[in-house]
Design a protein around this motif. Structure first.
Motif, PDB file in Angstrom:
ATOM      1  N   GLY A  56       0.828  -1.207   0.000  1.00 51.02           N
ATOM      2  CA  GLY A  56       0.000   0.000   0.000  1.00 51.02           C
ATOM      3  C   GLY A  56       0.858   1.252   0.000  1.00 51.02           C
ATOM      4  N   GLN A  57       1.938   1.210   0.769  1.00 51.46           N
ATOM      5  CA  GLN A  57       2.887   2.329   0.782  1.00 51.46           C
ATOM      6  C   GLN A  57       3.473   2.548  -0.610  1.00 51.46           C
ATOM      7  OE1 GLN A  57       5.443   1.229   4.278  1.00 51.46           O
ATOM      8  NE2 GLN A  57       6.170   3.315   3.914  1.00 51.46           N
ATOM      9  N   ALA A  58       3.872   1.448  -1.239  1.00 49.92           N
ATOM     10  CA  ALA A  58       4.463   1.541  -2.575  1.00 49.92           C
ATOM     11  C   ALA A  58       3.467   2.110  -3.575  1.00 49.92           C
ATOM     12  CB  ALA A  58       4.959   0.166  -3.026  1.00 49.92           C
ATOM     13  N   LEU A  59       2.200   1.718  -3.461  1.00 47.23           N
ATOM     14  CA  LEU A  59       1.178   2.264  -4.359  1.00 47.23           C
ATOM     15  C   LEU A  59       1.008   3.769  -4.140  1.00 47.23           C
ATOM     16  CD1 LEU A  59      -1.442  -0.616  -4.221  1.00 47.23           C
ATOM     17  CD2 LEU A  59      -0.062   0.060  -6.204  1.00 47.23           C
ATOM     18  N   CYS A  60       1.108   4.199  -2.908  1.00 45.63           N
ATOM     19  CA  CYS A  60       1.043   5.638  -2.611  1.00 45.63           C
ATOM     20  C   CYS A  60       2.236   6.361  -3.246  1.00 45.63           C
ATOM     21  CB  CYS A  60       1.025   5.882  -1.110  1.00 45.63           C
ATOM     22  SG  CYS A  60      -0.516   5.385  -0.309  1.00 45.63           S
ATOM     23  N   LEU A  61       3.399   5.738  -3.157  1.00 46.58           N
ATOM     24  CA  LEU A  61       4.591   6.338  -3.770  1.00 46.58           C
ATOM     25  C   LEU A  61       4.432   6.428  -5.282  1.00 46.58           C
ATOM     26  CD1 LEU A  61       7.378   4.679  -1.614  1.00 46.58           C
ATOM     27  CD2 LEU A  61       6.656   7.072  -1.570  1.00 46.58           C
ATOM     28  N   MET A  62       3.792   5.426  -5.875  1.00 44.96           N
ATOM     29  CA  MET A  62       3.539   5.473  -7.324  1.00 44.96           C
ATOM     30  C   MET A  62       2.615   6.649  -7.656  1.00 44.96           C
ATOM     31  SD  MET A  62       5.036   2.845  -9.001  1.00 44.96           S
ATOM     32  CE  MET A  62       3.983   2.406 -10.369  1.00 44.96           C
ATOM     33  N   ALA A  63       1.589   6.861  -6.829  1.00 46.77           N
ATOM     34  CA  ALA A  63       0.685   7.995  -7.043  1.00 46.77           C
ATOM     35  C   ALA A  63       1.432   9.313  -6.898  1.00 46.77           C
ATOM     36  CB  ALA A  63      -0.483   7.929  -6.057  1.00 46.77           C
ATOM     37  N   SER A  64       2.302   9.382  -5.917  1.00 49.31           N
ATOM     38  CA  SER A  64       3.109  10.584  -5.704  1.00 49.31           C
ATOM     39  C   SER A  64       4.019  10.843  -6.901  1.00 49.31           C
ATOM     40  CB  SER A  64       3.933  10.412  -4.426  1.00 49.31           C
ATOM     41  OG  SER A  64       4.752  11.520  -4.210  1.00 49.31           O
ATOM     42  N   ALA A  65       4.634   9.786  -7.398  1.00 51.71           N
ATOM     43  CA  ALA A  65       5.520   9.922  -8.563  1.00 51.71           C
ATOM     44  C   ALA A  65       4.736  10.422  -9.776  1.00 51.71           C
ATOM     45  CB  ALA A  65       6.197   8.591  -8.874  1.00 51.71           C
ATOM     46  N   SER A  66       3.555   9.878  -9.990  1.00 50.61           N
ATOM     47  CA  SER A  66       2.730  10.311 -11.127  1.00 50.61           C
ATOM     48  C   SER A  66       2.378  11.787 -11.030  1.00 50.61           C
ATOM     49  CB  SER A  66       1.455   9.479 -11.204  1.00 50.61           C
ATOM     50  OG  SER A  66       1.753   8.146 -11.503  1.00 50.61           O
ATOM     51  N   LEU A  67       2.032  12.220  -9.834  1.00 51.52           N
ATOM     52  CA  LEU A  67       1.707  13.632  -9.629  1.00 51.52           C
ATOM     53  C   LEU A  67       2.936  14.506  -9.874  1.00 51.52           C
ATOM     54  CD1 LEU A  67      -0.443  15.700  -8.811  1.00 51.52           C
ATOM     55  CD2 LEU A  67       0.227  15.328  -6.436  1.00 51.52           C
ATOM     56  N   ASN A  68       4.081  14.054  -9.400  1.00 51.03           N
ATOM     57  CA  ASN A  68       5.316  14.810  -9.636  1.00 51.03           C
ATOM     58  C   ASN A  68       5.636  14.902 -11.127  1.00 51.03           C
ATOM     59  OD1 ASN A  68       6.260  15.747  -7.100  1.00 51.03           O
ATOM     60  ND2 ASN A  68       6.798  13.656  -6.543  1.00 51.03           N
ATOM     61  N   VAL A  69       5.425  13.831 -11.859  1.00 52.13           N
ATOM     62  CA  VAL A  69       5.672  13.855 -13.306  1.00 52.13           C
ATOM     63  C   VAL A  69       4.738  14.853 -13.980  1.00 52.13           C
ATOM     64  CG1 VAL A  69       5.496  12.514 -15.449  1.00 52.13           C
ATOM     65  CG2 VAL A  69       6.649  11.538 -13.459  1.00 52.13           C
ATOM     66  N   GLU A  70       3.454  14.803 -13.599  1.00 50.49           N
ATOM     67  CA  GLU A  70       2.473  15.726 -14.186  1.00 50.49           C
ATOM     68  C   GLU A  70       2.877  17.179 -14.011  1.00 50.49           C
ATOM     69  OE1 GLU A  70      -1.646  15.246 -13.038  1.00 50.49           O
ATOM     70  OE2 GLU A  70      -1.360  13.071 -12.922  1.00 50.49           O
ATOM     71  N   HIS A  71       3.614  17.462 -12.942  1.00 52.02           N
ATOM     72  CA  HIS A  71       3.990  18.849 -12.640  1.00 52.02           C
ATOM     73  C   HIS A  71       5.467  19.125 -12.894  1.00 52.02           C
ATOM     74  CE1 HIS A  71       0.039  19.948 -11.292  1.00 52.02           C
ATOM     75  NE2 HIS A  71      -0.040  18.732 -10.803  1.00 52.02           N
ATOM     76  N   GLY A  72       6.092  18.261 -13.695  1.00 53.59           N
ATOM     77  CA  GLY A  72       7.467  18.502 -14.136  1.00 53.59           C
ATOM     78  C   GLY A  72       8.533  18.289 -13.085  1.00 53.59           C
ATOM     79  N   ARG A  73       8.202  17.628 -12.012  1.00 56.75           N
ATOM     80  CA  ARG A  73       9.169  17.358 -10.944  1.00 56.75           C
ATOM     81  C   ARG A  73       9.769  15.963 -11.167  1.00 56.75           C
ATOM     82  NH1 ARG A  73       4.953  19.134  -6.272  1.00 56.75           N
ATOM     83  NH2 ARG A  73       4.905  21.353  -6.738  1.00 56.75           N
ATOM     84  N   PHE A  74      10.569  15.869 -12.209  1.00 55.00           N
ATOM     85  CA  PHE A  74      11.057  14.562 -12.651  1.00 55.00           C
ATOM     86  C   PHE A  74      12.022  13.911 -11.659  1.00 55.00           C
ATOM     87  CE2 PHE A  74      10.072  16.790 -16.710  1.00 55.00           C
ATOM     88  CZ  PHE A  74       8.942  16.040 -17.023  1.00 55.00           C
ATOM     89  N   GLN A  75      12.915  14.689 -11.072  1.00 52.12           N
ATOM     90  CA  GLN A  75      13.876  14.101 -10.140  1.00 52.12           C
ATOM     91  C   GLN A  75      13.169  13.572  -8.891  1.00 52.12           C
ATOM     92  OE1 GLN A  75      16.995  13.451 -11.133  1.00 52.12           O
ATOM     93  NE2 GLN A  75      16.981  12.178  -9.316  1.00 52.12           N
ATOM     94  N   ALA A  76      12.193  14.325  -8.408  1.00 48.53           N
ATOM     95  CA  ALA A  76      11.412  13.856  -7.257  1.00 48.53           C
ATOM     96  C   ALA A  76      10.667  12.572  -7.611  1.00 48.53           C
ATOM     97  CB  ALA A  76      10.435  14.933  -6.806  1.00 48.53           C
ATOM     98  N   ALA A  77      10.121  12.512  -8.818  1.00 52.16           N
ATOM     99  CA  ALA A  77       9.410  11.313  -9.261  1.00 52.16           C
ATOM    100  C   ALA A  77      10.351  10.111  -9.304  1.00 52.16           C
ATOM    101  CB  ALA A  77       8.790  11.544 -10.640  1.00 52.16           C
ATOM    102  N   LEU A  78      11.547  10.304  -9.842  1.00 55.14           N
ATOM    103  CA  LEU A  78      12.505   9.195  -9.939  1.00 55.14           C
ATOM    104  C   LEU A  78      12.925   8.686  -8.566  1.00 55.14           C
ATOM    105  CD1 LEU A  78      14.664  10.463 -12.911  1.00 55.14           C
ATOM    106  CD2 LEU A  78      13.125   8.478 -12.905  1.00 55.14           C
TER     107      LEU A  78
END
Length: 120
Positions: A56-78
């Motif tokens: 569940g934690q990992a799925l939350c991190l995936m959601a966070s990464a997707s949101l970061n990508v949508e807003h151009g925060r690529f390093q945070a997403a990675l």
């Protein structure tokens, strides 16, 4: 939010992940700032951590990464995707690990880092 809580109570990770994604998107559509939407995800991640639910934690991190990508925060997403991949790996969730890796590859491709994409 009710759907998220219902999925939690039912222990349904798939619906929990979907509900979280929909909740975040709804908040963004209503004018919530991305950092506030990330806070919603972090709260859900903390809930999963309190329940020792690494998937569940990992799925939350995936959601966070997707949101970061949508807003151009690529390093945070990675960085977040690497954490998700580690949690999936520790849980023995090969499919989740592959999904996190695929999203990371997509981020590298969006950044024009084609040599890194080929390495992955």
């Amino acid at each position: 939010e009710a759907a998220l809580h219902a999925a939690r109570r039912a222990g349904d990770r798939t619906r929990q992940s979907i509900a979280l994604g929909l909740l975040v998107q709804a908040k963004l559509q209503l004018g919530t700032r991305p950092d506030q939407a990330l806070q919603t995800i972090k709260e859900e991640e903390a809930y999963c951590e309190s329940k020792n639910d690494s998937q569940g934690q990992a799925l939350c991190l995936m959601a966070s990464a997707s949101l970061n990508v949508e807003h151009g925060r690529f390093q945070a997403a990675l960085s977040t995707l690497e954490d998700a991949r580690a949690l999936f790996r520790a849980a023995g969730d090969k499919l989740g690990e592959v999904a996190a890796s695929q999203v990371a590859i997509d981020v590298h491709a969006r950044r024009g880092e084609h040599a890194l994409v080929l390495e992955k």
